[in-house]
Design an enzyme around this catalytic site. Structure first.
Site, PDB file in Angstrom:
ATOM      1  N   CYS A 223      77.450  84.474  42.352  1.00  0.00           N
ATOM      2  CA  CYS A 223      77.789  83.062  42.536  1.00  0.00           C
ATOM      3  C   CYS A 223      78.501  82.577  41.281  1.00  0.00           C
ATOM      4  CB  CYS A 223      76.513  82.248  42.758  1.00  0.00           C
ATOM      5  SG  CYS A 223      76.817  80.489  43.028  1.00  0.00           S
ATOM      6  N   LEU A 224      79.578  81.836  41.486  1.00  0.00           N
ATOM      7  CA  LEU A 224      80.317  81.304  40.334  1.00  0.00           C
ATOM      8  C   LEU A 224      79.458  80.333  39.527  1.00  0.00           C
ATOM      9  CD1 LEU A 224      83.770  80.754  42.075  1.00  0.00           C
ATOM     10  CD2 LEU A 224      83.140  82.598  40.499  1.00  0.00           C
TER      11      LEU A 224
ATOM     12  N   GLU B  58      77.762  79.450  51.109  1.00  0.00           N
ATOM     13  CA  GLU B  58      78.434  78.176  50.800  1.00  0.00           C
ATOM     14  C   GLU B  58      77.727  76.987  51.452  1.00  0.00           C
ATOM     15  OE1 GLU B  58      80.267  78.578  48.484  1.00  0.00           O
ATOM     16  OE2 GLU B  58      81.018  80.601  48.721  1.00  0.00           O
TER      17      GLU B  58
END
Ligand code: GNR
Ligand code: NI
Length: 168
Positions: A92-93, A135
Site C-alpha cells: 500500500c502506498l 481501494e
C-alpha cells in the site's frame, strides 16, 4: 496536472469514512487526473481519494503491464460472486515498504460510475478484484494491515513512526 501528497499509516485521516460523490464537475475531473498522476508517479496500481486526504468515494486503478489502462470508479460497491478466497501479497502506498499476504473473495461484481456519472458494472477477478477491494476498504477507513495480527500491525506502525520522525 499535479501530484498530491499521500498520507501514511498511522495517520488518523486514513480512518475517515468517505462520502458519496454528488457533483460530476470540472473539479472532479481535475481531482481524477491528479490522482492518476500521483498513482503513476508512485508506481502504484491503485489509489483511493482517502489516501490524498480527499474524503470522497472515488478510486483510480491501472493494473495493466504497460500502464496504459486507467480505470476510474466513482461511488463503487461490489458483491461477492465466488466465496472462494484468493491470497495476494499486498502492499500500500500509505504503508510504504511492507508487503503481507491478505485473503479476499476471488471474484466480485463491481458497480460504479464513470467520470461523467454514467453507471457501469464489471466482473473482476485476480489482481483487479484484489485491488478494487483494497481501494474500497480505503474509502471506509480500512487498511490492509487491519487484516494482520496485532503484533505485526504494531511492528509496522512503530517502524513507520520512526521513519516519519526522521523525515519530519
Ligand atoms: O500499488 C499497490 N499495489 C498493490 C498490490 C497488491 C494489492 C493491492 C495493491 S494497491 C497498492 C496501491 C495502494 O496503496 N492503493 O491503495
Ligand atoms: Ni492502499
Amino acid at each position: 496536472m499535479a501530484t498530491l501528497a499521500i498520507l501514511e499509516f498511522p495517520d488518523p485521516r486514513l480512518r475517515k469514512q468517505a462520502a458519496p460523490v454528488t457533483q460530476f464537475d470540472t473539479a472532479l475531473g481535475t481531482l481524477i487526473d491528479n490522482m492518476f498522476e500521483t498513482m503513476y508517479a508512485a508506481q502504484g496500481i491503485g489509489l483511493a481519494a482517502t489516501q490524498v486526504d480527499v474524503h470522497k468515494r472515488l478510486l483510480v486503478i491501472d493494473v495493466s503491464e504497460n500502464k496504459d489502462s486507467p480505470q476510474v470508479f466513482i461511488n463503487p460497491s461490489f458483491e461477492v460472486i465466488e466465496e472462494e478466497l484468493s491470497e495476494y501479497d499486498e502492499g500500500c502506498l500509505s504503508v510504504p515498504g511492507f508487503y503481507e499476504t491478505v485473503s479476499r473473495p476471488r471474484k466480485i461484481k463491481v458497480k460504479a460510475m464513470d467520470r461523467d456519472g454514467q453507471p457501469f458494472e464489471l466482473i473482476a477477478e485476480g489482481i483487479l478484484s484484489t485491488c478494487i477491494q483494497h481501494e474500497i476498504d480505503h474509502l471506509d477507513g480500512k487498511l490492509f494491515v487491519d487484516y494482520l495480527s496485532n503484533l505485526k500491525r504494531q511492528r509496522i506502525r512503530s517502524k513507520l513512526e520512526k521513519e516519519q520522525r526522521k523525515s519530519a
